[in-house]
Design a protein around this motif. Structure first.
Motif, short mmCIF file in Angstrom:
data_model
loop_
_atom_site.label_atom_id
_atom_site.label_comp_id
_atom_site.label_asym_id
_atom_site.label_seq_id
_atom_site.Cartn_x
_atom_site.Cartn_y
_atom_site.Cartn_z
N ILE A 1 0.84 -1.21 0.00
CA ILE A 1 0.00 0.00 0.00
C ILE A 1 0.87 1.25 0.00
CG2 ILE A 1 -1.67 1.34 1.34
CD1 ILE A 1 -2.88 -1.40 2.21
N GLU A 2 1.93 1.26 0.83
CA GLU A 2 2.85 2.40 0.86
C GLU A 2 3.48 2.65 -0.51
OE1 GLU A 2 4.47 2.04 5.46
OE2 GLU A 2 5.72 1.36 3.82
N ALA A 3 3.71 1.59 -1.26
CA ALA A 3 4.35 1.69 -2.58
C ALA A 3 3.35 2.06 -3.67
CB ALA A 3 5.05 0.38 -2.91
N GLY A 4 2.08 2.23 -3.32
CA GLY A 4 1.08 2.62 -4.31
C GLY A 4 0.37 1.47 -4.98
N CYS A 5 0.53 0.27 -4.43
CA CYS A 5 -0.15 -0.90 -4.99
C CYS A 5 -1.53 -1.08 -4.38
CB CYS A 5 0.66 -2.17 -4.69
SG CYS A 5 2.28 -2.21 -5.46
N LYS A 6 -2.35 -1.82 -5.07
CA LYS A 6 -3.62 -2.25 -4.52
C LYS A 6 -3.40 -3.67 -3.99
CE LYS A 6 -8.49 -2.86 -5.35
NZ LYS A 6 -9.61 -2.62 -6.23
N ALA A 7 -3.34 -3.81 -2.67
CA ALA A 7 -3.14 -5.11 -2.03
C ALA A 7 -4.50 -5.66 -1.65
CB ALA A 7 -2.26 -4.96 -0.80
N GLU A 8 -4.82 -6.85 -2.15
CA GLU A 8 -6.12 -7.47 -1.86
C GLU A 8 -5.93 -8.78 -1.13
OE1 GLU A 8 -8.82 -5.78 -5.53
OE2 GLU A 8 -8.38 -7.91 -5.45
N ILE A 9 -6.68 -8.94 -0.06
CA ILE A 9 -6.66 -10.18 0.72
C ILE A 9 -7.64 -11.15 0.07
CG2 ILE A 9 -7.03 -11.21 2.98
CD1 ILE A 9 -4.66 -9.20 2.81
N ILE A 10 -7.11 -12.31 -0.34
CA ILE A 10 -7.91 -13.31 -1.06
C ILE A 10 -8.17 -14.50 -0.14
CG2 ILE A 10 -8.02 -14.85 -3.05
CD1 ILE A 10 -6.01 -12.93 -4.44
N GLY A 11 -9.44 -14.74 0.17
CA GLY A 11 -9.85 -15.87 0.99
C GLY A 11 -10.84 -16.74 0.23
N SER A 12 -11.61 -17.51 0.96
CA SER A 12 -12.60 -18.40 0.36
C SER A 12 -14.00 -17.81 0.47
CB SER A 12 -12.59 -19.76 1.06
OG SER A 12 -11.36 -20.40 0.85
N ARG A 13 -14.85 -18.22 -0.43
CA ARG A 13 -16.25 -17.81 -0.39
C ARG A 13 -16.86 -18.36 0.89
NH1 ARG A 13 -19.00 -19.62 -5.49
NH2 ARG A 13 -17.84 -17.98 -6.51
N GLY A 14 -17.75 -17.57 1.51
CA GLY A 14 -18.44 -18.02 2.72
C GLY A 14 -17.73 -17.63 4.00
N ARG A 15 -16.56 -17.04 3.90
CA ARG A 15 -15.81 -16.58 5.08
C ARG A 15 -15.47 -15.12 4.89
NH1 ARG A 15 -11.64 -20.00 7.64
NH2 ARG A 15 -11.75 -18.30 9.12
N ASP A 16 -15.52 -14.36 5.96
CA ASP A 16 -15.12 -12.96 5.89
C ASP A 16 -13.81 -12.68 6.62
OD1 ASP A 16 -17.20 -12.02 4.28
OD2 ASP A 16 -18.52 -11.79 6.00
N TYR A 17 -13.62 -13.31 7.79
CA TYR A 17 -12.45 -13.02 8.62
C TYR A 17 -11.60 -14.27 8.83
CZ TYR A 17 -14.39 -8.48 9.67
OH TYR A 17 -14.87 -7.20 9.55
N TYR A 18 -10.29 -14.04 8.94
CA TYR A 18 -9.32 -15.09 9.19
C TYR A 18 -8.45 -14.67 10.37
CZ TYR A 18 -10.81 -16.82 4.72
OH TYR A 18 -11.57 -17.31 3.68
N LYS A 19 -8.05 -15.64 11.18
CA LYS A 19 -7.27 -15.35 12.37
C LYS A 19 -5.85 -15.87 12.21
CE LYS A 19 -7.46 -15.66 17.38
NZ LYS A 19 -8.20 -16.20 18.52
N GLY A 20 -4.89 -15.00 12.54
CA GLY A 20 -3.49 -15.38 12.46
C GLY A 20 -3.02 -16.18 13.65
N LYS A 21 -1.82 -16.73 13.55
CA LYS A 21 -1.23 -17.54 14.62
C LYS A 21 -1.06 -16.75 15.91
CE LYS A 21 2.45 -19.87 13.84
NZ LYS A 21 3.78 -20.30 13.35
N LYS A 22 -0.77 -15.46 15.79
CA LYS A 22 -0.53 -14.63 16.97
C LYS A 22 -1.79 -13.90 17.43
CE LYS A 22 4.01 -15.30 16.75
NZ LYS A 22 4.19 -16.26 15.69
N GLY A 23 -2.92 -14.16 16.77
CA GLY A 23 -4.20 -13.62 17.22
C GLY A 23 -4.74 -12.45 16.43
N LEU A 24 -3.96 -11.88 15.51
CA LEU A 24 -4.50 -10.80 14.68
C LEU A 24 -5.48 -11.38 13.66
CD1 LEU A 24 -1.34 -8.63 13.90
CD2 LEU A 24 -3.19 -8.13 15.51
N SER A 25 -6.52 -10.64 13.38
CA SER A 25 -7.49 -11.07 12.37
C SER A 25 -7.41 -10.13 11.17
CB SER A 25 -8.91 -11.03 12.93
OG SER A 25 -9.05 -12.03 13.91
N ILE A 26 -7.85 -10.64 10.03
CA ILE A 26 -7.93 -9.81 8.82
C ILE A 26 -9.17 -10.20 8.04
CG2 ILE A 26 -6.56 -11.29 7.29
CD1 ILE A 26 -5.23 -8.46 6.45
N ARG A 27 -9.75 -9.20 7.41
CA ARG A 27 -10.95 -9.40 6.59
C ARG A 27 -10.53 -9.60 5.14
NH1 ARG A 27 -15.30 -7.14 3.73
NH2 ARG A 27 -17.31 -7.65 4.68
#
Length: 170
Positions: free
Chosen positions: A27-53
């Protein structure tokens, strides 16, 4: 740099830094960064507890719309590599000569996508044998770039990993 569209694959138990660090650097470099997951899910949880949509479902995208893909490590790659749609997406991005980058356990997805044979790569030492058995040449370096494949070992290597990625997409 004109806006590049880079997908970041996500599944539960991703390595938090290996997802968030590239996400914000892109994002800082001016790119469009998109988080790609599976259909039917909105949020994912990381190993250290952070979540991302997730931004978009893997089932709803076309590789030609992306300039590259990043595969964070953690335990998520073990789940991602079992999804044929994920492997097909990664394989097509690779075949189009676009960026395919992974860190830590991320190369598991690349192995299952059948794109590592003959390439020089790195990853966490835990999957060194997997890469060699899949036909890759192993190097123990912070970041390795071979053609359109960029790999790295662990969170401590993120600066070198992102330096290679940003150089590739510039």
């Amino acid at each position: 740099m004109h806006e590049k569209r880079i997908g970041i694959l996500v599944e539960d138990d991703f390595e938090d830094l290996e997802l968030y660090y590239p996400y914000f650097r892109l994002i800082e470099a001016g790119c469009k960064a998109e988080i790609i997951g599976s259909r039917g899910r909105d949020y994912y949880k990381g190993k250290k507890g952070l979540s991302i949509r997730k931004d978009v479902a893997i089932e709803d995208i076309m590789p030609k719309a992306y300039d590259g893909v990043i595969i964070p490590g953690g335990w998520a790659p073990d789940k991602l590599r079992r999804n044929e749609r994920v492997c097909s997406f990664v394989r097509e991005i690779y075949n189009q000569g676009k960026l395919v980058a992974s860190i830590c356990h991320g190369p598991w997805v690349m192995i299952s996508s059948n794109i590592v044979k003959g390439h020089t790569m790195t990853a966490t030492a835990a999957i060194k044998d997997d890469l060699i058995n899949a036909g890759a040449h192993w190097e123990d370096k912070a970041a390795v770039r071979d053609g359109n494949i960029i790999t790295s070992r662990n969170p401590h290597d993120l600066p070198a990993f992102m330096k290679e990625i940003l150089s590739f997409i510039d």
